[in-house]
Design a protein around this motif. Structure first.
Motif, mmCIF file in Angstrom:
data_model
loop_
_atom_site.group_PDB
_atom_site.id
_atom_site.type_symbol
_atom_site.label_atom_id
_atom_site.label_comp_id
_atom_site.label_asym_id
_atom_site.label_seq_id
_atom_site.Cartn_x
_atom_site.Cartn_y
_atom_site.Cartn_z
ATOM 1 N N GLU A 66 1.293 -1.536 0.479
ATOM 2 C CA GLU A 66 0.118 -0.321 -0.297
ATOM 3 C C GLU A 66 1.280 1.661 0.326
ATOM 4 O OE1 GLU A 66 -3.614 0.358 0.343
ATOM 5 O OE2 GLU A 66 -2.904 -1.564 -0.419
ATOM 6 N N LYS A 67 0.497 2.196 -0.899
ATOM 7 C CA LYS A 67 0.724 3.748 -0.815
ATOM 8 C C LYS A 67 1.460 4.381 1.037
ATOM 9 C CE LYS A 67 1.338 6.501 -4.093
ATOM 10 N NZ LYS A 67 1.329 7.390 -4.630
ATOM 11 N N ARG A 86 6.204 2.701 -2.305
ATOM 12 C CA ARG A 86 5.213 1.597 -2.139
ATOM 13 C C ARG A 86 6.298 1.077 -1.874
ATOM 14 N NH1 ARG A 86 1.299 0.974 -6.798
ATOM 15 N NH2 ARG A 86 0.337 -1.066 -5.526
#
Length: 126
Positions: A66-67, A86
């Motif tokens: 996930e960012k 990321r």
């Protein structure tokens, strides 16, 4: 049977058939790897010696996490920086736990070649 393995600076408890997400490991999807840094192994409440044990795994996919937003700010200086990141991950499927490491025996041909190379070379006449 389960094992505690170390990869990417982290430790994971694995058993045959488990899927784990670890930091990026080189390899393509479908290739098999061995995790040799086994810290502990056991079955139920019985613990076994982990020396020489390996864990066989198959790479399912190379993915990104996930960012994560990285925001830096210094008050009263009009300083704001926004960055995203990321992390690269590898998804592993554990095939087997506790297979013995096979130690490579020294090849006999290599020993014969080293004996020949140590012999003094004949002097060239001018």
């Amino acid at each position: 049977m389960f094992a505690i393995v170390r990869t990417g600076g982290k430790q994971y408890r694995v058993a045959a058939g488990d899927k784990i997400v670890v930091d990026k490991i080189d390899g393509e999807a479908g290739s098999s790897i061995t995790l040799g840094d086994v810290l502990l192994a056991g079955e139920g409440s019985d613990l076994k010696a982990a020396a020489g044990l390996t864990v066989a795994a198959e790479i399912v996919a190379q993915a990104k996490g996930e960012k994560v937003i990285v925001f830096k700010k210094r008050r009263r200086h009009n300083y704001r920086r926004r960055n995203g990141h990321r992390q690269l991950h590898t998804i592993l499927k554990i095939v087997s736990v506790g297979s013995e490491e096979k130690k490579k025996a020294a090849p006999k041909k290599a020993a014969a070649k080293t004996a020949e190379s140590e012999a003094p070379a004949p002097a060239a006449q001018a």
